[in-house]
Design a protein around this motif. Structure first.
Motif: not given
Length: 280
Positions: A39-40, A45-53, A63-69, A83-85
């Motif tokens: 995931l990191a 590499a600039g690929i967005e990751v979305f958790f879809v659950t 997974v909150s610590p691994h959510v992207q910007r 917004d998980l932030h």
């Protein structure tokens, strides 16, 4: 159906959409070191990751610590974007309370023994006969009709989904029954190994909300790689340009996906992400 090694990938991957339980998470509900690293690396590499659950936002701690910007996750099978932030609800696609009450009435008549829970934007509440949510000790316990009542129509907290549990019916048979009886009024799916249905507003799905998020970013389906394992992932797996059912997936997910990867306990998502990055 091809394997994770053989299945074609998009010429350009801009977004990875992944389910959590049974997919990204191991059976013990943790992320492996390999998956965390993948995931990191995708973000780097600039690929967005979305958790879809199907999970509510309050159950996203793993997974909150691994959510992207961007901080965003699609929750409640597409009924909410959070917004998980900071834990805020950014958008909701609610189930109309009158429709929910009609569906409850239909299922009570068709499947005696059914019990219900109501997932509001502020938390879960459930009936006395419903299996209790130990992660939500503050839940109200009352019949669904009372939980769904509002003094003035349109003023209640948004209903993200209604859950219907049956102690005896086969899971897929219960899903088919509900869709046959009320599929024109609401969206029905399932993600549990038990006879537990998840009921959302008509047209609400992981795929529909993911498609809206991608459109806002100028990302086409052909630039998306998706992962899932259960019937609630079927629309998303069908929509994405490339998609992978887990080695432990439900047959409906396997049929919808363009490929199959290893099981969740074998880091099946990480295997594909590593292949995406190696191809760059």
């Amino acid at each position: 159906m091809t394997s994770a090694i053989d299945s074609p990938l998009p010429a350009v991957t801009r977004l990875i959409a992944t389910d959590l339980d049974g997919t990204l998470l191991r059976d013990d509900k943790t992320l492996s070191d390999r998956t965390t690293a993948a995931l990191a690396a995708a973000e780097e590499a600039g690929i967005e990751v979305f958790f879809v659950t199907g999970r509510p936002a309050r159950w996203m701690d793993v997974v909150s610590p691994h959510v992207q910007r961007h901080g965003m996750a699609i929750c409640a099978n597409g009924a909410a974007i959070a917004d998980l932030h900071d834990g805020t609800l950014l958008r909701a696609y609610p189930l109309d309370r009158a429709v929910a009450l009609a569906v409850v009435d239909t299922l009570r008549e068709a499947a005696p023994g059914v019990s219900f829970a109501v997932e509001l934007a502020t938390g879960i509440h459930y009936e006395p006969a419903y299996p209790p949510f130990h992660m939500d000790p503050g839940a109200t316990v009352a019949v669904a009709e009372k939980l769904l009542h509002e003094e003035v129509p349109g003023t209640g907290t948004p209903v993200l989904k209604v859950l219907a549990h049956h102690p005896e019916l086969a899971p897929d048979a219960f899903l088919s029954l509900a869709r046959d009886l009320a599929g024109d009024r609401a969206s029905f799916t399932r993600s549990s190994p038990t006879a537990l249905l998840e009921i959302s507003g008509p047209g609400v799905s992981k795929a529909a909300t993911l498609a809206a998020c991608c459109a806002e970013r100028g990302i086409s389906p052909d630039e998306v790689v998706a992962f899932g394992d259960m019937p609630n992932d079927v629309e998303m797996l069908s929509w994405a340009g490339a998609s992978f059912a887990m080695g432990n997936a439900h047959p409906a997910a396997v049929a919808a996906a363009s490929g199959v990867t290893l099981t969740n306990d074998e880091d099946g998502v990480a295997v594909v992400i590593e292949r995406i990055l190696a191809a760059r």
